[in-house]
Design a protein around this motif. Structure first.
Motif: not given
Length: 226
Positions: A20-24, A67-68, A84-85, A91-96
């Motif tokens: 998951f993206s930190a902060g979510t 890699v991320i 920038p993405t 976007n990070c949340k979607k990638i996770a």
């Protein structure tokens, strides 16, 4: 073997770790129970698959968590630029989410591959091996065969044996078997449903009415023990 079975039982009770993206999520949910870490991030070396910078229309093809993480860390310490993405929380949340989905699908594929190769190995033959009671259900017994890594459920098909789920034991007359105890089993390919073949396990010893079969390696069928 008891230690192995205990580990299997304990880890299956845990919620699978996800990216998951930190902060979510709340900080309290960052902890990794299996590793006993309050904060953990995926940081496997990507030496064999690190990719150079890609155009923006290909950035979403990067689905490796390490890699991320490496790219975000490099940007944080000003060691490298970042697209920038990856600076977008959404976007990070979607990638996770995609990484979690692909990771689970890869696990399913790996298990299916192992099952397929195991069935190919046992095609046209049957073997005896030591098995261990990994769990007791209301309608059968879950058996683990460490030699081949096979797990299967032996379904209770008659009377004579009592399955006590709460106490984790099987009672058949004077015979009492508990979870993690050893039994002798026959391993075979269950082809009762040709659309969904699977590995089958039959208990040979001890004699448990409704669960055991008497098996002769010179024949192709098991004979129910009375």
């Amino acid at each position: 073997m008891v230690n192995t079975l205990l580990r299997m039982t304990a880890t299956r009770c845990m919620t699978q770790a996800v990216y998951f993206s930190a902060g979510t999520l709340a900080v309290e949910k960052y902890q990794h129970f299996g590793l006993a870490c309050p904060i953990y991030t995926h940081f496997t070396s990507p030496i064999r698959r690190y990719l150079p910078s890609l155009p923006s229309f290909l950035i979403h093809s990067l689905r490796y968590a390490d890699v991320i993480v490496h790219r975000l860390l490099a940007a944080c310490i000003h060691a490298d630029s970042i697209h920038p993405t990856l600076l977008s929380q959404n976007n990070c949340k979607k990638i996770a989410t995609i990484i979690n989905y692909r990771h689970k699908q890869a696990q399913y594929a790996g298990r299916a591959s192992i099952q397929l190769m195991t069935m190919e190995y046992f095609k046209g033959k049957e073997e005896e091996a030591d098995g261990y009671i990994a769990g007791i259900r209301h309608n059968g017994v879950q058996i683990f065969v460490p030699k081949y890594g096979i797990e299967a459920v032996v379904v209770l098909k008659g009377e004579g044996s009592i399955l006590n789920v709460d106490e984790g034991k099987i009672v058949s007359g004077k015979t009492v078997l508990r979870e993690f105890e050893r039994v002798r089993v026959k391993i075979r390919v269950d082809e009762s449903n040709m659309q969904r073949r699977r590995m089958g396990v039959d208990i040979i010893e001890p004699c448990l009415p409704g669960l055991s079969v008497l098996y002769d390696l010179s024949t192709e069928e098991g004979i129910a023990k009375e």
